[in-house]
Design an enzyme around this catalytic site. Structure first.
Site, PDB file in Angstrom:
ATOM      1  N   MET A  13       0.832  -1.213   0.000  1.00 11.87           N
ATOM      2  CA  MET A  13       0.000   0.000   0.000  1.00 11.87           C
ATOM      3  C   MET A  13       0.863   1.259   0.000  1.00 11.87           C
ATOM      4  O   MET A  13       0.627   2.198  -0.756  1.00 11.87           O
ATOM      5  CB  MET A  13      -0.941   0.013   1.212  1.00 11.87           C
ATOM      6  CG  MET A  13      -2.123  -0.930   1.122  1.00 11.87           C
ATOM      7  SD  MET A  13      -3.258  -0.527  -0.219  1.00 11.87           S
ATOM      8  CE  MET A  13      -4.054   0.958   0.402  1.00 11.87           C
ATOM      9  N   ASN A  32      11.805   3.002   4.930  1.00 13.38           N
ATOM     10  CA  ASN A  32      11.195   1.761   5.417  1.00 13.38           C
ATOM     11  C   ASN A  32      12.052   1.245   6.566  1.00 13.38           C
ATOM     12  O   ASN A  32      13.237   1.552   6.667  1.00 13.38           O
ATOM     13  CB  ASN A  32      11.130   0.727   4.279  1.00 13.38           C
ATOM     14  CG  ASN A  32      10.238  -0.442   4.639  1.00 13.38           C
ATOM     15  OD1 ASN A  32       9.037  -0.268   4.845  1.00 13.38           O
ATOM     16  ND2 ASN A  32      10.813  -1.619   4.774  1.00 13.38           N
ATOM     17  N   ASN A 102      -5.520   1.822   8.418  1.00  7.30           N
ATOM     18  CA  ASN A 102      -6.892   1.666   8.913  1.00  7.30           C
ATOM     19  C   ASN A 102      -6.908   1.779  10.436  1.00  7.30           C
ATOM     20  O   ASN A 102      -7.243   0.826  11.136  1.00  7.30           O
ATOM     21  CB  ASN A 102      -7.462   0.312   8.492  1.00  7.30           C
ATOM     22  CG  ASN A 102      -8.300   0.404   7.222  1.00  7.30           C
ATOM     23  OD1 ASN A 102      -8.880   1.447   6.912  1.00  7.30           O
ATOM     24  ND2 ASN A 102      -8.368  -0.689   6.492  1.00  7.30           N
ATOM     25  N   SER A 128      -9.173   4.239   0.680  1.00  8.57           N
ATOM     26  CA  SER A 128      -9.864   3.026   0.219  1.00  8.57           C
ATOM     27  C   SER A 128      -9.586   2.761  -1.244  1.00  8.57           C
ATOM     28  O   SER A 128      -9.410   3.684  -2.036  1.00  8.57           O
ATOM     29  CB  SER A 128     -11.372   3.150   0.425  1.00  8.57           C
ATOM     30  OG  SER A 128     -12.006   1.991  -0.088  1.00  8.57           O
ATOM     31  N   GLY A 130      -7.858  -0.487  -2.016  1.00 10.76           N
ATOM     32  CA  GLY A 130      -6.899  -1.587  -2.093  1.00 10.76           C
ATOM     33  C   GLY A 130      -5.624  -1.183  -2.811  1.00 10.76           C
ATOM     34  O   GLY A 130      -5.345   0.000  -3.003  1.00 10.76           O
ATOM     35  N   LYS A 182     -13.940   6.452   7.271  1.00  9.19           N
ATOM     36  CA  LYS A 182     -13.409   5.235   6.623  1.00  9.19           C
ATOM     37  C   LYS A 182     -13.957   3.982   7.313  1.00  9.19           C
ATOM     38  O   LYS A 182     -14.285   2.984   6.659  1.00  9.19           O
ATOM     39  CB  LYS A 182     -11.878   5.225   6.644  1.00  9.19           C
ATOM     40  CG  LYS A 182     -11.248   3.932   6.090  1.00  9.19           C
ATOM     41  CD  LYS A 182     -11.647   3.708   4.646  1.00  9.19           C
ATOM     42  CE  LYS A 182     -11.093   2.513   3.910  1.00  9.19           C
ATOM     43  NZ  LYS A 182     -10.575   1.361   4.511  1.00  9.19           N
ATOM     44  N   HIS A 185     -17.398   3.511   6.107  1.00 10.69           N
ATOM     45  CA  HIS A 185     -17.261   3.013   4.732  1.00 10.69           C
ATOM     46  C   HIS A 185     -17.100   1.491   4.754  1.00 10.69           C
ATOM     47  O   HIS A 185     -17.756   0.762   4.013  1.00 10.69           O
ATOM     48  CB  HIS A 185     -16.053   3.671   4.047  1.00 10.69           C
ATOM     49  CG  HIS A 185     -15.620   2.981   2.781  1.00 10.69           C
ATOM     50  ND1 HIS A 185     -14.894   1.801   2.785  1.00 10.69           N
ATOM     51  CD2 HIS A 185     -15.825   3.277   1.471  1.00 10.69           C
ATOM     52  CE1 HIS A 185     -14.669   1.413   1.538  1.00 10.69           C
ATOM     53  NE2 HIS A 185     -15.223   2.294   0.723  1.00 10.69           N
ATOM     54  N   ASN A 186     -16.220   1.021   5.609  1.00 14.27           N
ATOM     55  CA  ASN A 186     -15.984  -0.422   5.664  1.00 14.27           C
ATOM     56  C   ASN A 186     -17.199  -1.168   6.210  1.00 14.27           C
ATOM     57  O   ASN A 186     -17.511  -2.268   5.753  1.00 14.27           O
ATOM     58  CB  ASN A 186     -14.741  -0.730   6.499  1.00 14.27           C
ATOM     59  CG  ASN A 186     -13.462  -0.497   5.716  1.00 14.27           C
ATOM     60  OD1 ASN A 186     -13.447   0.317   4.793  1.00 14.27           O
ATOM     61  ND2 ASN A 186     -12.396  -1.172   6.084  1.00 14.27           N
ATOM     62  N   GLU A 189     -19.428  -1.444   3.442  1.00 15.46           N
ATOM     63  CA  GLU A 189     -18.829  -2.454   2.548  1.00 15.46           C
ATOM     64  C   GLU A 189     -19.256  -3.867   2.988  1.00 15.46           C
ATOM     65  O   GLU A 189     -19.670  -4.687   2.164  1.00 15.46           O
ATOM     66  CB  GLU A 189     -17.309  -2.285   2.609  1.00 15.46           C
ATOM     67  CG  GLU A 189     -16.458  -3.318   1.911  1.00 15.46           C
ATOM     68  CD  GLU A 189     -14.956  -3.054   2.166  1.00 15.46           C
ATOM     69  OE1 GLU A 189     -14.468  -1.950   1.862  1.00 15.46           O
ATOM     70  OE2 GLU A 189     -14.268  -3.959   2.696  1.00 15.46           O
ATOM     71  N   TYR A 190     -19.186  -4.125   4.285  1.00 10.82           N
ATOM     72  CA  TYR A 190     -19.614  -5.431   4.806  1.00 10.82           C
ATOM     73  C   TYR A 190     -21.082  -5.684   4.479  1.00 10.82           C
ATOM     74  O   TYR A 190     -21.466  -6.770   4.059  1.00 10.82           O
ATOM     75  CB  TYR A 190     -19.475  -5.479   6.331  1.00 10.82           C
ATOM     76  CG  TYR A 190     -18.128  -5.829   6.902  1.00 10.82           C
ATOM     77  CD1 TYR A 190     -16.968  -5.172   6.504  1.00 10.82           C
ATOM     78  CD2 TYR A 190     -17.999  -6.807   7.881  1.00 10.82           C
ATOM     79  CE1 TYR A 190     -15.738  -5.477   7.062  1.00 10.82           C
ATOM     80  CE2 TYR A 190     -16.774  -7.130   8.451  1.00 10.82           C
ATOM     81  CZ  TYR A 190     -15.646  -6.456   8.039  1.00 10.82           C
ATOM     82  OH  TYR A 190     -14.438  -6.762   8.608  1.00 10.82           O
ATOM     83  N   LYS A 260     -10.982  -8.291   9.373  1.00  6.22           N
ATOM     84  CA  LYS A 260      -9.840  -7.716  10.075  1.00  6.22           C
ATOM     85  C   LYS A 260     -10.264  -6.763  11.184  1.00  6.22           C
ATOM     86  O   LYS A 260      -9.436  -6.344  11.964  1.00  6.22           O
ATOM     87  CB  LYS A 260      -8.904  -7.022   9.088  1.00  6.22           C
ATOM     88  CG  LYS A 260      -8.140  -8.053   8.233  1.00  6.22           C
ATOM     89  CD  LYS A 260      -6.883  -7.486   7.618  1.00  6.22           C
ATOM     90  CE  LYS A 260      -7.202  -6.522   6.507  1.00  6.22           C
ATOM     91  NZ  LYS A 260      -7.663  -7.226   5.282  1.00  6.22           N
TER      92      LYS A 260
HETATM   93  C1  6PG Z   1     -10.789  -0.566   1.359  1.00  4.94           C
HETATM   94  C2  6PG Z   1     -10.997  -1.859   2.090  1.00  4.94           C
HETATM   95  C3  6PG Z   1      -9.761  -2.218   2.864  1.00  4.94           C
HETATM   96  C4  6PG Z   1      -9.709  -3.660   3.296  1.00  4.94           C
HETATM   97  C5  6PG Z   1     -10.836  -4.045   4.200  1.00  4.94           C
HETATM   98  C6  6PG Z   1     -10.973  -5.544   4.295  1.00  4.94           C
HETATM   99  O1  6PG Z   1     -11.599   0.327   1.600  1.00  4.94           O
HETATM  100  O2  6PG Z   1      -9.859  -0.470   0.579  1.00  4.94           O
HETATM  101  O3  6PG Z   1     -12.078  -1.717   2.947  1.00  4.94           O
HETATM  102  O4  6PG Z   1      -9.650  -1.317   3.921  1.00  4.94           O
HETATM  103  O5  6PG Z   1      -9.665  -4.484   2.183  1.00  4.94           O
HETATM  104  O6  6PG Z   1     -10.562  -3.510   5.453  1.00  4.94           O
HETATM  105  O7  6PG Z   1     -11.633  -5.786   5.455  1.00  4.94           O
HETATM  106  P1  6PG Z   1     -11.882  -7.182   6.087  1.00  4.94           P
HETATM  107  O8  6PG Z   1     -10.593  -7.958   6.047  1.00  4.94           O
HETATM  108  O9  6PG Z   1     -12.309  -6.865   7.469  1.00  4.94           O
HETATM  109  O10 6PG Z   1     -12.925  -7.822   5.247  1.00  4.94           O
END
Ligand code: 6PG
Length: 477
Positions: A13, A32, A102, A128, A130, A182, A185-186, A189-190, A260
């Site tokens: 990332m 790093n 995150n 967000s 990936g 954020k 947002h997640n 997403e779920y 996560k």
């Molecule tokens: C994003 C994603 C990223 C991550 C998720 C996966 O917005 O780019 O949400 O943050 O891929 O956190 O979450 P889980 O592993 O909890 O499904």
């Protein structure tokens, strides 16, 4: 020449964010924990732009023009605190530390307050999209002070995704606002992923379609109002065949969804704020249920309908019913998520522009979708909207979908197909519609066993009924 920004933490990332910055013509200092990653980045991608590799914290800080801007991209939690402590002593008043991981927004609030004391800006920012998003244009949700956004904002906007020329990046609000948004947002997403997964399960269970056929259905849906990144990748995953076995990929993957933690945080905070985010909660619980191999004892022990299929006229319109139920449930999930952002804003004193949040989610991020443009429009027309469900277009869509929605939930119950996402969304909708809720009875029960008192519909005040006495007299508490 000095670098206008630095990135420390060069796993995929961080590396991709650094490359994105360089590709946009910004000179980027690199650092790093181990030098190997820094060298590799310069070796492999040095031709993409101007990089200044640094092999010590001092060297890194010295490579930056002032105000120095350092992006930290490490694993959220203690590693973030460790990196902050490595650099903060070397920085000067007005310099900016950006945490693009995150992080939990409460940690961000703590870090911001501590660094502010030391004269430094701390910007917790959601990113967000990936790995691909980080490289080609993510959706970026920075918190922190307005002042920090003056120098940082243009850089972040430059590397963010663009929709109709608008950058998918805006200053969300003070301290932890960016990480809060954020997080939600997640959570959304779920919920979205769960609803899509239930749609797949319904099409398969009720109609007996194969994954490849269902991929086609999703591809068609993706040309309409459901047009979104998640539907698009769903079609691709469903169409994929496992090379080794020749079976549909989705049939050879263990059916235990992992997480996560950001979805769980969303629900925890939802509970704290008292916001009913049932769609997100069910999605998190559905993942945890899937992971409990010991609980999933199966249909021999837990009898139910044998999974017969729909036939004839019933089967005919079912896929369209599912499309409508999915759209309506999705509106509910987003309505709940935006209400949580509203509630977080009031609780923590952030002045969050919900239309702007919808706008920067239109591109770059995982939940990017055509429909976010409608959400943006709804909040622009009416910033104080109590729920997206009352806004014109959504209100009409849900009203139009509701017969299908009810048929889908009823069919799922009859066939024994678990649809926690669809069901809770419909229950929420009916909860908002109900002229009276049985909450009145709950108040009676509470007063009965604990003298917790109740309010009346016809008079002000708190009342208690003497339940243990014969006359059950009412008194004002
Ligand atoms: C994003 C994603 C990223 C991550 C998720 C996966 O917005 O780019 O949400 O943050 O891929 O956190 O979450 P889980 O592993 O909890 O499904």
């Amino acid at each position: 020449d000095k670098a206008s920004i630095g990135v420390t933490g060069l796993a995929v990332m961080g590396r991709n964010l650094a490359r994105n910055l360089a590709r946009h013509g910004h000179t980027v200092a690199l650092h790093n924990r181990t030098d190997k990653r820094t060298r590799e980045l310069v070796d492999q991608f040095g031709s993409e732009g101007e990089f200044i590799p640094a092999y010590s914290a001092r060297e890194f800080v010295d490579a930056l023009e002032r105000p120095r801007q350092i992006v930290i991209m490490v694993k959220a939690g203690e590693p973030t605190d460790a990196v902050i402590e490595e650099f903060a002593p070397l920085l000067e008043s007005g310099d900016v530390i950006v945490d693009a991981g995150n992080a939990h927004f409460a940690d961000t609030r703590r870090r911001e307050a501590q660094l502010r004391e030391r004269g430094l800006h701390f910007v917790g920012t959601g990113v967000s999209g990936g790995e691909e998003g980080a490289l080609h244009g993510p959706s970026i949700m920075p918190g922190g002070s307005k002042a920090s956004y003056e120098s940082l904002g243009p850089l972040l906007e430059d590397i963010s995704a663009k929709v109709d020329g608008d950058p998918c990046c805006t200053h969300i609000g003070a301290d932890g606002a960016g990480h809060f948004v954020k997080m939600v947002h997640n959570g959304i997403e779920y919920a979205d992923m769960q609803l899509i997964a239930e749609s797949f399960d319904l099409l398969r269970g009720a109609l007996g379609h194969e994954p490849a056929q269902i991929a086609e259905v999703f591809r068609t849906w993706n040309t309409g109002r459901l047009d979104s990144y998640l539907i698009e990748i769903t079609a691709q995953v469903l169409a994929h065949t496992d090379a080794g076995t020749g079976k549909p990929f989705v049939d050879v993957v263990a059916d235990q969804a992992e997480q996560k933690g950001t979805g769980r945080w969303t629900v925890q905070i939802g509970l704290d704020l008292g916001v009913p985010i049932s769609g997100i909660a069910e999605a998190v619980f559905a993942r945890s249920l899937s992971g409990h191999a010991d609980l999933r004892i199966g249909s021999r022990e837990l009898p139910g309908p044998s999974r017969s299929k729909l036939k004839g006229a019933e089967a005919e319109g079912f896929a369209d019913d599912v499309e409508r139920a999915l759209y309506a449930s999705k509106i509910v999930a987003y309505a709940q998520g935006f209400n949580q952002i509203q509630a977080g804003g009031s609780e923590y004193g952030w002045d969050i522009d919900l239309g702007a949040v919808a706008s920067i989610w239109r591109g770059g991020c995982i939940i990017r979708a055509k429909f976010l443009d409608d959400i943006r429009g709804a909040y622009e027309a009416e910033p104080g909207l109590p729920t997206l469900l009352t806004s014109g277009g959504f209100n009409a869509a849900v009203a139009d979908a509701q017969d299908s929605w009810r048929r889908v939930v009823a069919t799922a119950a009859q066939l024994g197909i678990p649809t926690p996402g669809f069901s809770t969304a419909l229950a929420y909708y009916d909860g908002l519609r109900a002229p009276r809720l049985p909450a009145a009875l709950i108040q009676g029960q509470r007063d009965f066993f604990g003298a917790h008192t109740y309010r009346r519909t016809d008079r002000d005040g708190a009342f208690h009924t003497a339940w243990a006495t014969d006359d059950r007299a009412e008194s004002e508490a």
